[in-house]
Motif scaffolding. Structure first.
Motif, PDB file in Angstrom:
ATOM      1  N   THR A  98       0.748  -1.758   0.155  1.00 37.74           N
ATOM      2  CA  THR A  98      -0.182  -0.038   0.030  1.00 37.74           C
ATOM      3  C   THR A  98       1.183   1.591  -0.353  1.00 37.74           C
ATOM      4  O   THR A  98       0.659   2.263  -0.614  1.00 37.74           O
ATOM      5  CB  THR A  98      -0.939   0.316   1.304  1.00 37.74           C
ATOM      6  N   ARG A 106      -2.320  -5.919  -1.292  1.00 36.87           N
ATOM      7  CA  ARG A 106      -2.979  -4.149  -1.670  1.00 36.87           C
ATOM      8  C   ARG A 106      -3.953  -4.529  -0.594  1.00 36.87           C
ATOM      9  O   ARG A 106      -4.529  -3.626   0.012  1.00 36.87           O
ATOM     10  CB  ARG A 106      -2.513  -3.519  -2.847  1.00 36.87           C
ATOM     11  N   ARG A 107      -4.781  -5.435  -1.893  1.00 37.69           N
ATOM     12  CA  ARG A 107      -5.981  -5.207  -0.902  1.00 37.69           C
ATOM     13  C   ARG A 107      -6.533  -5.611   0.440  1.00 37.69           C
ATOM     14  O   ARG A 107      -7.873  -5.079   1.727  1.00 37.69           O
ATOM     15  CB  ARG A 107      -7.155  -6.153  -1.679  1.00 37.69           C
ATOM     16  N   ILE A 143      -5.462  -3.485   2.789  1.00 38.05           N
ATOM     17  CA  ILE A 143      -6.485  -2.213   3.309  1.00 38.05           C
ATOM     18  C   ILE A 143      -7.152  -2.776   3.721  1.00 38.05           C
ATOM     19  O   ILE A 143      -7.569  -2.442   4.857  1.00 38.05           O
ATOM     20  CB  ILE A 143      -7.052  -1.775   1.940  1.00 38.05           C
ATOM     21  N   HIS A 160      -3.428   5.065   7.519  1.00 36.33           N
ATOM     22  CA  HIS A 160      -2.965   4.029   6.248  1.00 36.33           C
ATOM     23  C   HIS A 160      -1.768   4.368   6.035  1.00 36.33           C
ATOM     24  O   HIS A 160      -1.028   5.142   6.184  1.00 36.33           O
ATOM     25  CB  HIS A 160      -4.065   4.397   5.393  1.00 36.33           C
ATOM     26  N   SER A 161      -1.356   3.892   4.367  1.00 41.85           N
ATOM     27  CA  SER A 161      -0.022   4.608   4.025  1.00 41.85           C
ATOM     28  C   SER A 161      -0.096   5.872   3.164  1.00 41.85           C
ATOM     29  O   SER A 161      -1.633   5.762   2.497  1.00 41.85           O
ATOM     30  CB  SER A 161       0.900   3.288   2.838  1.00 41.85           C
ATOM     31  N   LEU A 163      -1.412   5.968  -0.241  1.00 42.59           N
ATOM     32  CA  LEU A 163      -2.718   5.451  -0.678  1.00 42.59           C
ATOM     33  C   LEU A 163      -2.969   6.551  -1.175  1.00 42.59           C
ATOM     34  O   LEU A 163      -3.448   7.142  -2.092  1.00 42.59           O
ATOM     35  CB  LEU A 163      -3.701   4.502   0.130  1.00 42.59           C
ATOM     36  N   TYR A 178      -8.478   6.217   4.452  1.00 43.85           N
ATOM     37  CA  TYR A 178      -9.114   5.734   3.236  1.00 43.85           C
ATOM     38  C   TYR A 178     -10.727   4.689   2.813  1.00 43.85           C
ATOM     39  O   TYR A 178     -10.627   5.311   1.472  1.00 43.85           O
ATOM     40  CB  TYR A 178      -7.249   5.102   2.977  1.00 43.85           C
TER      41      TYR A 178
END
Length: 503
Positions: free
Chosen positions: A77, A256-257, A260, A406-407, A410, A483
């Motif tokens: 991410t 990635r998903r 997340i 989060h990152s 993103l 996000y």
């Protein structure tokens, strides 16, 4: 850049000896390289330049050279949506900069990046409908000007030259070495030395296990604990997928998903059932530490989980150092430095040959660059954000600020998509300027601080509230959203809702 110099292939026109480009991006870190990718992909006819004051690319990954420097977000991410990540989930600074180099090469951005170009002032002229930038070239000592139609601030939020250093009593008599991670000396030797690392955040959690590999002993001295989460350096699912010889693009998207959704769930738990999240985080740490370790004393903060960043440690490396006796944690305040170390408020003497001040950093508001609009200085602390991307009353300027939880990347990707959509929308309307402007119905809007302490209250955020722009009580004058929400709201943002004035 002056007309006497060789200009990159995407450079624009010269107007009276001043180079003009359609877009100037400030910063060649993760955000700036991402902006360059999107501009190259979406606008083949636009000229742009990326100005970077450092000698190299990477931003944080260029300046942070302390032991063990690595990501504290997963790279599936933290990496770009358009560029598959092929390495371990938690990556070193070198691995990340190598990845950025690949993006620069693949997107042909090398010619667009001007290193050692520091923007010292930015002035907007409504009559000329362009920005004029004062630029200092550190490599030649030259001062020059550039102009652009749109300014894209991708300088990040660290003040890399001036980290946060508390004023402790007794430092003048301390005979050892005091260093800050942001200004790490290349020749520092800590092998066989006694080290005290002051701090408990992500940097301390990185430095402690890295230095403990060679030091005689490392003590992490913290005023208050931080939540620490051990994560696999390499995700088991990535190993399984790569063993099946699945295309890296598929592996990247699947991981990635997965990351997340994992972080979405953790964030939801922390906000909705914080004590349940607290218990879960503490219980996750216990197996990594010696039996009977007082986890509550050293790793149970007084704040709600995710009210500050959770320090992510690959494979629990800091816990391993503690378990093996190479590192320890002292939760106490500093009474004074002594000649040979630090005396805590409880009277404990911590002997130290080296003290590392992992005490955080200071934020910058738009790189602390002075802005003027039509000759009037802009005090950004009195302005209001538009979706966390633009500032009220400042024409043709966007900025990138990533997520705290989060990152960062993103949000950088979402912002890049929206800015490019806005540039295309301006072209379609035949507009040359766009300015976030409060509507009549926003006149009575409650003005709120940049960050709500109930949402996020890390020291570096609270210390910088006075210099940061404000937010309102309604969309689109708010920011600091998660996000899970913005992945839907930013792509659907209405560019004709009356909050953007076009000319």
């Amino acid at each position: 850049m002056t007309v006497t110099e060789t200009r990159p292939s995407n450079a624009g026109e010269d107007t009276g000896g001043v180079e003009h480009v359609d877009v100037v991006v400030i910063g060649a870190g993760v955000s700036g390289i991402d902006a360059g990718h999107h501009l190259r992909e979406r606008f083949g006819d636009k000229t742009f330049a990326i100005l970077e004051k450092m000698p190299g690319r990477g931003g944080t990954w260029w300046t942070h050279r302390f032991p063990g420097a690595r990501s504290d977000s997963d790279l599936f991410t933290y990496g770009y949506a358009h560029k598959p990540w092929r390495g371990p989930s938690i990556a070193t600074s070198e691995e990340i900069t190598n990845y950025l180099d690949e993006v620069i090469e693949e997107d042909d951005l090398k010619a667009a990046i001007r290193y050692r170009h520091e923007v010292t002032a930015a002035s907007w002229s409504s009559a000329e409908q362009r920005w004029t930038l004062d630029v200092h070239r550190d490599d030649t000592g030259e001062n020059l000007q550039m102009t652009c139609g749109f300014l894209w601030m991708c300088q990040g939020y660290y003040n890399h030259q001036d980290p946060y250093r508390p004023d402790w009593p007794g430092t003048d008599r301390y005979r050892g070495v005091i260093v800050h991670p942001q200004t790490w000396p290349e020749d520092l030797d800590w092998e066989g030395k006694r080290v005290v690392v002051i701090g408990s955040g992500a940097t301390a959690a990185t430095v402690v296990p890295a230095m403990a590999e060679k030091a005689a002993h490392v003590t992490m001295l913290q005023r208050t604990p931080t939540f620490v989460a051990a994560v696999p350096k390499t995700h088991e699912l990535a190993v399984q997928l790569r063993a099946l010889d699945i295309p890296e693009e598929w592996t990247h998207e699947i991981l990635r998903r997965a990351y997340i959704e994992q972080f979405n769930e953790l964030t939801r738990m922390c906000l909705e059932t914080p004590e349940e999240a607290r218990t879960w985080l503490l219980d996750e740490m216990r197996p990594y530490l010696p039996e009977g370790y007082d986890v509550e004393k050293d790793f149970n903060p007084g704040y709600r989980p995710w009210q500050q960043r959770i320090a992510v440690v690959p494979d629990g490396d800091i816990f391993t150092a503690i378990r093996e006796g190479r590192a320890s944690v002292v939760t106490d305040t500093i009474d004074t430095f002594t000649e040979t170390g630090i005396r805590t408020s409880s009277g404990e003497e911590l002997e130290a040959d080296i003290v590392v001040s992992a005490t955080g950093f200071n934020l910058t508001a738009l790189g602390d660059i002075p802005f003027t609009v039509d000759g009037e200085p802009v005090d950004v602390s009195q302005r209001i954000t538009w979706r966390g991307i633009m500032i009220s009353g400042i024409p043709n300027m966007a900025y990138v600020f990533g997520y705290f939880r989060h990152s960062w990347t993103l949000r950088a990707d979402l912002v890049s998509d929206l800015v490019c959509r806005l540039l295309a929308h301006m072209e379609a309307r035949g507009a040359t300027t766009v300015t976030p402007t409060l509507r009549p119905e926003d006149a009575d809007m409650e003005i709120r601080p940049w960050s709500d302490p109930e949402n996020f209250n890390s020291g570096y955020v609270m210390r910088s509230q006075h210099k940061m722009f404000k937010q309102g009580d309604r969309a689109p004058w708010t920011h600091m959203h998660e996000y899970a929400e913005e992945r839907h709201t930013l792509p659907a943002a209405d560019l004709d809702d009356g909050t953007l004035q076009y000319d």
